[in-house]
Motif scaffolding. Structure first.
Motif, short mmCIF file in Angstrom:
data_model
loop_
_atom_site.label_atom_id
_atom_site.label_comp_id
_atom_site.label_asym_id
_atom_site.label_seq_id
_atom_site.Cartn_x
_atom_site.Cartn_y
_atom_site.Cartn_z
N GLU A 40 0.88 -0.94 -0.35
CA GLU A 40 0.14 -0.40 -0.05
C GLU A 40 0.82 1.65 0.05
O GLU A 40 0.48 2.30 -0.70
CB GLU A 40 -0.64 0.32 0.41
N TRP A 42 4.20 1.16 -1.30
CA TRP A 42 4.61 1.41 -2.51
C TRP A 42 4.33 2.12 -3.30
O TRP A 42 4.51 3.18 -4.04
CB TRP A 42 5.20 0.06 -2.92
N GLU A 43 2.59 2.08 -3.18
CA GLU A 43 1.88 2.46 -4.64
C GLU A 43 1.94 3.93 -4.29
O GLU A 43 1.90 4.82 -4.99
CB GLU A 43 0.64 2.00 -4.40
N LYS A 44 1.81 4.42 -3.08
CA LYS A 44 1.62 6.02 -2.17
C LYS A 44 2.77 6.96 -2.41
O LYS A 44 2.94 7.67 -2.60
CB LYS A 44 0.45 5.60 -1.49
N GLU A 71 9.83 -4.79 -10.30
CA GLU A 71 9.43 -3.06 -10.32
C GLU A 71 10.14 -2.25 -10.32
O GLU A 71 11.07 -0.39 -10.69
CB GLU A 71 8.26 -2.34 -9.84
#
Length: 228
Positions: A40, A42-44, A71
Motif C-alpha cells: 500500500e 509502495w503504491e502511494k 519493479e
C-alpha cells in the motif's frame, strides 16, 4: 537529501528499536507490520530503501522482495531469525542487497544502511555521467539505463544479473574466479556460499540462450568472444 526507509517487521520490540536508531541518524521512517501494508505504501509513497523481515503474517518477505525487485532497484536489507545458509542465499538471489540475522546490533544495521545508500549514490552518479553502451557479439548493454539486449531483443534481468553481465562484457575473455565474482557483484562483506555465483550464471544462461559464458573448471567463469 533526507532518505525515506520502509521497515516491514511485525515484532513490536524490533520496530521500536529500529525506528529509534534510524530516526536518530536523520532518516524518515515508515513502520509497517505486514507485506500487504508495505505494498500500500509502495503504491502511494515508495521509500528509498526497504528493511524487510522474512517471517511475516500473510505474504512472507521472500515474495514481497521478489515483487518489489520486479519493479525497482531500490535497496533492500533482509532481516530474519533464520540462520541457514540456504535462506541467506535465497533472500539475496531474490533481490535482497544485504542480509542480517536476528538478533542483530542496531549499530550494524545502521552501518549497512549507510553503506547501501553510499553505493546507490555512487551508481547513480556514474549513470548520470555516462551514457555509455557496451557491445560484445550479440550482447548490447546500456549502462545508464541498465538495459540488456540479446540477439536484438530486450531481456528483463535482475540487479545482480545486470552487474555480472556488465562485468563480463567489460572484461571479455578474462577468467574470473568465483571469489572475485562474489566480491565484484555481491560486495566485499558478502558472507554466503559461492554457490550463489553458479546459480546466477545458470539463470543468465537460461535467459540469454546461447551466450558464451564458459565454465573454467575448478576456477570460475569467463565471457568468451572471438571478436576480441
Amino acid at each position: 537529501m533526507q532518505y525515506h526507509i520502509g521497515v516491514v517487521e511485525d515484532d513490536e520490540n524490533i520496530q521500536n528499536i529500529v525506528n529509534a536508531y534510524l530516526k536518530k541518524e536523520g532518516f524518515i521512517v515508515s513502520i509497517l507490520g505486514s507485506a500487504e501494508e508495505g505494498f500500500e505504501m509502495w503504491e502511494k509513497q515508495p521509500p528509498d530503501m526497504w528493511i524487510l523481515d522474512i517471517m511475516l503474517p500473510g505474504m512472507d518477505g521472500y515474495d514481497f522482495c521478489k515483487k518489489i525487485r520486479q519493479e525497482s532497484d531500490v535497496p533492500i536489507i533482509i532481516i530474519s531469525a533464520k540462520d541457514d545458509e540456504i535462506d541467506k542465499i535465497l533472500g539475496l538471489e531474490l533481490g535482497g542487497d544485504d542480509y542480517l540475522t536476528k538478533p542483530f546490533s542496531p549499530r550494524e544495521l545502521i552501518a549497512r544502511v549507510k553503506r547501501l545508500f553510499k553505493r546507490s549514490r555512487t551508481m547513480n552518479e556514474m549513470n548520470e555521467s555516462s551514457q555509455e553502451k557496451v557491445r560484445v557479439d550479440q550482447l548490447l548493454i546500456y549502462k545508464s539505463d541498465r538495459r540488456i539486449f540479446w540477439k536484438g531483443a530486450e531481456h528483463e534481468v535482475t540487479t545482480k544479473e545486470f552487474d555480472m553481465l556488465l562485468l563480463f562484457a567489460e572484461n571479455v575473455n578474462r577468467a574470473f574466479s568465483r571469489e572475485e565474482l562474489l566480491i565484484q557483484v555481491w560486495g566485499e562483506d558478502y558472507f554466503g556460499s559461492d554457490r550463489a555465483v553458479d546459480d546466477l550464471v545458470k539463470r543468465i544462461r537460461k535467459k540469454l540462450d546461447g551466450i558464451q559464458l564458459e565454465t573454467v573448471w575448478g576456477f570460475g567463469y569467463r565471457f568468451r568472444s572471438e571478436e576480441e
